[in-house]
Design a protein around this motif. Sequence first.
Motif: not given
Length: 390
Positions: A75-104
């Motif tokens: 599952v992480s291989t699927v969620l990592w690209p959107p998480t990386r995109w959010l981190v690149a836009r300034g989101f903290p790593a924890a917030a980006a991971a939370s958004i993608t996980t909750v979205g899944l």
Amino acid sequence: MIDDGVPSGPDELTAPAGAKDSGAADRGVVIGRGLIWLAKWSLCLVAIAAGVWVLGLVLGKLWVAVLPVLLALVVSTVLWPPTRWLVARGFPAAAAASITTVGLLALLVGVIALIVPSVVDQAPELADRATEGVHKVRDWLHGPPLNIGDEQLNSAVDAIVGKVQSSAERIASGVFAGVSSATSAIVTLFLVLMLTFFFVKDGPRLLPWLHSQLGRSSGRHVEEVLNRVWATLGGFIRTQALVSLIDAVLIGGGLVILRIPLAAVLTVLTFLGGFVPIVGAFVAGALAVLVALVTKGLTSALIVLAIIVVVQQLEGNVLQPILQSRSMQLHAVVVLLAITVGSALYGIVGAFLSVPVVAVAAVVLRYLGEQVNARSTPEGGGTDLEVGVE
């Protein structure tokens, strides 16, 4: 002077008087060297097989913990690209991971909410049509040209029912094979989501830490292999998801146009079946044809079969070669064997994980082959293959 069989000079090497005079090794010596070589390799293979067997035992004992880790990695291989995109836009790593996980999680809940009411509403009608279909098949078997009697039909039906009943427990347990009776599917799903969150949040820090712990030489090899494994696994899963989505849209669209009952459920099953190559598509397609046959008749069933065949040909001959690089593809025989072994050992979960595991193993073997080739050539004599040597 004792003759030890070793040639003493060039004259003895060129002498034509027999094998001993010509310097050729004795036949028994050649056979002995071959047997020693074979014995060494046999011992190595036995040791490797024993290690794999022990590893299998350990994984079997720890499967309750290993299964969530494996699923979380996929599952992480699927969620990592959107998480990386959010981190690149300034989101903290924890917030980006939370958004993608909750979205899944929201996506999974939405899919379940979509298909369950459809199943509940149409299940009685489907059961009635199935009974009607069984009666039609029985009438057809009674008539020419088969003219099968009631006793033969009853014995065949009883044999099929007995086989299904005897296998019912194994079939049911296969859905969550490997999960102990004390661990529910909800707990397993919760563990997968939590592990996925931490993997996508802290994953970039894992490899540098692992490299520092293993040392320069060992860490370099392990880091390179893990990077390749992650790239291959991520590409494989995302490509399979895209291909499965295209299959589901095309086949589901045909089912909707033909007004086949449970079209939404069959579409979801087609998408999920795409993650088990070859076998998953066959099972999902067969189920769609069966539902069409029972509910709409032979003509609709044939149309559904034609749609599935065309889509599968499009997938195999166009989508897969374009969307997947050749380095990620596995031969159909390897895929079938992997699915067979995985499903036999761990049920449906094993069938789902078998192809990614084989793809990862292929990456590791390919890297080892590169290192062996580098050391077996004069230019690569200094390659640092001995991991652990500083």
